[in-house]
Design a protein around this motif. Structure first.
Motif, PDB file in Angstrom:
ATOM      1  N   LEU A   1      85.701  48.129  99.556  1.00 22.53           N
ATOM      2  CA  LEU A   1      86.116  49.156 100.250  1.00 22.53           C
ATOM      3  C   LEU A   1      85.470  50.765  99.960  1.00 22.53           C
ATOM      4  O   LEU A   1      85.282  50.957  98.810  1.00 22.53           O
ATOM      5  CB  LEU A   1      87.635  49.454 100.456  1.00 22.53           C
TER       6      LEU A   1
ATOM      7  N   PRO B   1      84.391  43.246 101.974  1.00 28.19           N
ATOM      8  CA  PRO B   1      85.723  43.177 101.702  1.00 28.19           C
ATOM      9  C   PRO B   1      86.075  41.992 100.806  1.00 28.19           C
ATOM     10  O   PRO B   1      85.548  40.898 101.404  1.00 28.19           O
ATOM     11  CB  PRO B   1      86.323  43.738 102.974  1.00 28.19           C
TER      12      PRO B   1
ATOM     13  N   SER C   1      91.899  39.658 102.630  1.00 26.59           N
ATOM     14  CA  SER C   1      92.386  39.204 104.121  1.00 26.59           C
ATOM     15  C   SER C   1      93.615  38.872 103.999  1.00 26.59           C
ATOM     16  O   SER C   1      94.100  38.199 103.013  1.00 26.59           O
ATOM     17  CB  SER C   1      91.528  38.265 104.724  1.00 26.59           C
TER      18      SER C   1
ATOM     19  N   ILE D   1      94.681  40.932 108.589  1.00 22.95           N
ATOM     20  CA  ILE D   1      93.381  41.685 107.979  1.00 22.95           C
ATOM     21  C   ILE D   1      92.277  40.792 107.825  1.00 22.95           C
ATOM     22  O   ILE D   1      92.579  39.863 107.317  1.00 22.95           O
ATOM     23  CB  ILE D   1      93.820  42.461 106.565  1.00 22.95           C
TER      24      ILE D   1
ATOM     25  N   HIS E   1      89.993  45.627 110.080  1.00 22.53           N
ATOM     26  CA  HIS E   1      89.685  46.299 108.708  1.00 22.53           C
ATOM     27  C   HIS E   1      90.693  46.759 108.194  1.00 22.53           C
ATOM     28  O   HIS E   1      91.537  47.537 108.616  1.00 22.53           O
ATOM     29  CB  HIS E   1      88.428  47.022 108.747  1.00 22.53           C
ATOM     30  N   THR E   2      90.790  46.783 106.792  1.00 25.55           N
ATOM     31  CA  THR E   2      91.598  47.603 106.095  1.00 25.55           C
ATOM     32  C   THR E   2      91.718  49.292 106.450  1.00 25.55           C
ATOM     33  O   THR E   2      92.727  49.949 106.428  1.00 25.55           O
ATOM     34  CB  THR E   2      91.386  47.646 104.602  1.00 25.55           C
ATOM     35  N   ASP E   3      90.448  49.699 106.635  1.00 22.55           N
ATOM     36  CA  ASP E   3      90.432  50.995 107.205  1.00 22.55           C
ATOM     37  C   ASP E   3      91.205  51.411 108.352  1.00 22.55           C
ATOM     38  O   ASP E   3      91.620  52.394 108.699  1.00 22.55           O
ATOM     39  CB  ASP E   3      88.731  51.394 107.312  1.00 22.55           C
TER      40      ASP E   3
ATOM     41  N   ASN F   1      92.545  53.497 102.588  1.00 21.35           N
ATOM     42  CA  ASN F   1      92.641  52.226 101.996  1.00 21.35           C
ATOM     43  C   ASN F   1      93.020  51.674 100.928  1.00 21.35           C
ATOM     44  O   ASN F   1      93.620  50.298 100.931  1.00 21.35           O
ATOM     45  CB  ASN F   1      91.097  51.654 102.420  1.00 21.35           C
TER      46      ASN F   1
ATOM     47  N   ILE G   1      96.707  49.911 101.275  1.00 15.79           N
ATOM     48  CA  ILE G   1      96.996  48.828 102.219  1.00 15.79           C
ATOM     49  C   ILE G   1      96.928  47.626 101.450  1.00 15.79           C
ATOM     50  O   ILE G   1      98.261  46.850 101.225  1.00 15.79           O
ATOM     51  CB  ILE G   1      95.783  48.679 103.320  1.00 15.79           C
ATOM     52  N   PRO G   2      96.045  47.149 100.441  1.00 15.00           N
ATOM     53  CA  PRO G   2      96.254  45.917  99.751  1.00 15.00           C
ATOM     54  C   PRO G   2      97.286  45.984  98.493  1.00 15.00           C
ATOM     55  O   PRO G   2      98.216  45.266  98.115  1.00 15.00           O
ATOM     56  CB  PRO G   2      94.940  45.725  98.938  1.00 15.00           C
TER      57      PRO G   2
END
Length: 385
Positions: free
Chosen positions: A231, A247, A250, A336, A345-347, A357, A360-361
């Motif tokens: 990212l 990336p 997911s 994701i 996308h994470t973005d 971003n 998110i994870p």
């Protein structure tokens, strides 16, 4: 090994080959004399600290960085022998544990050193001195503080000053004025340091943004964090694209229930969504207890390579999506990542939540099992439950 290694139909997939690829791209960008700290704090940004740490070291990272002593000790107990730096503040009374496990810690307070010297340990305690050149978080801010701190370190034979570092607040932004001010402050402080401390030390100042954008200005090491996971640290850096990134995270699930609903029927708590016509509604087993927070209502997921919106309030363990047709139970859902020709996308999630971003994870909870892949093959499943 397959998803039958756990007992729910939601899981995250971590591509360790992407971790390796991203480190290789960073190494190509850096001068040969500059090494990489793989930043694996916060459970490797939600990816799994032990798995990512070992892969990063195999890929060429020389050292690891975490935020907490607990995180460092966990890596040691997992058999990781590479140098580890704790970047956050640690309790003075715990420093015998750090010394015993050969874990470097961050120092920036004279009082802290005084308290450490009152504890008992037989092995050297490695120190990295943090300089606050403009982040405003932790670190010494003047040469006077530096002199005081160096004097107490010098007086103890078991305290070993290994490195100096700082952190840039705006290295990922278009306007680099403040970044340049921080760089100048660091250089001024370093010139003073060289006059008062005759012993060699390492220097690491670069985060993912600075390392990619200004590789020629990096020193002995860089701290490779968010971009190790594929990212970019900001839209500005993503647009510049100094290195290519893949990336590694997911998020997948499956339909567990599908039903046809008439018009004017309500979905979920508060009846915030009502069908406008006959609609196919699918249920997937992920909710805010998994980190899939309620604010994601209205966000798309992928089914059959197509976008389908989340409808109704997200529950603790489940949420509902509006389908374009009937699908069978067990149909894969991508929350994701890529499915067919579409990608979430994470973005995109970060933009939807008006955050970054990085978050998110990190917010996907321990309830979601992690499946680890290398070259498309499952190599490990981590289910903490």
């Amino acid at each position: 090994m397959s998803i039958e290694a756990f007992y729910r139909d939601t899981w995250a997939e971590i591509d360790l080959s992407a971790i390796e690829y991203n480190i290789e791209q960073m190494q190509k960008r850096l001068p040969q004399h500059t090494g990489i700290y793989a930043v694996v704090k916060a459970d490797a940004y939600g990816h799994g600290d032990v798995q990512v740490a070992k892969q990063a070291l195999r890929a060429g990272a020389k050292r690891l960085a975490v935020s907490l002593l607990d995180e460092a000790v966990k890596l040691r107990r997992a058999g990781v022998t590479a140098p580890i730096l704790v970047m956050g503040w640690s309790r003075p009374e715990d420093m015998p544990i750090a010394a015993e496990n050969d874990i470097a810690v961050t120092v920036f307070q004279k009082e802290w050193v005084d308290q450490v010297k009152e504890t008992s340990f037989n092995k050297p305690l490695k120190l990295h001195m943090k300089w606050d050149t403009g982040m405003g978080r932790v670190g010494i801010r003047s040469t006077k503080e530096m002199d005081t701190l160096l004097s107490v370190i010098k007086a103890s034979p078991l305290l070993e000053l290994q490195a100096l570092y700082t952190h840039f607040a705006t290295a990922d932004e278009e306007d680099l004025t403040y970044y340049q001010e921080q760089t100048a402050r660091f250089q001024d402080m370093y010139e003073h340091f060289k006059r008062v401390w005759p012993h060699p030390v390492e220097i690491h100042t670069g985060n993912s943004a600075a390392s990619q954008r200004f590789p020629e200005h990096m020193h002995h090491f860089v701290r490779f964090g968010i971009s190790m996971y594929g990212l970019y640290p900001s839209p500005v850096v993503k647009k510049e694209r100094p290195i290519d990134l893949n990336p590694s995270f997911s998020l997948k699930s499956q339909l567990i229930h599908v039903k046809k609903m008439d018009s004017n029927e309500a979905i979920s708590y508060g009846a915030t969504y009502q069908t406008e016509e006959e609609e196919w509604i699918g249920t997937i087993p992920i909710g805010y207890a998994d980190g899939w927070i309620r604010k994601l209502q209205g966000m798309d997921v992928l089914v059959d390579g197509k976008r389908h919106p989340i409808v109704g309030r997200i529950c603790m363990d489940q949420c509902m999506i509006k389908l374009d047709r009937e699908y069978s139970v067990g149909t894969k859902v991508t929350l994701i990542g890529k499915q067919g020709n579409e990608i979430i996308h994470t973005d995109e999630l970060a933009d939807y939540l008006e955050t970054i971003n990085y978050e998110i994870p990190c917010m996907i909870s321990y309830r979601v099992p992690r499946m680890y892949f290398i070259n498309g093959h499952i190599v490990e499943v981590d289910n903490t439950l």
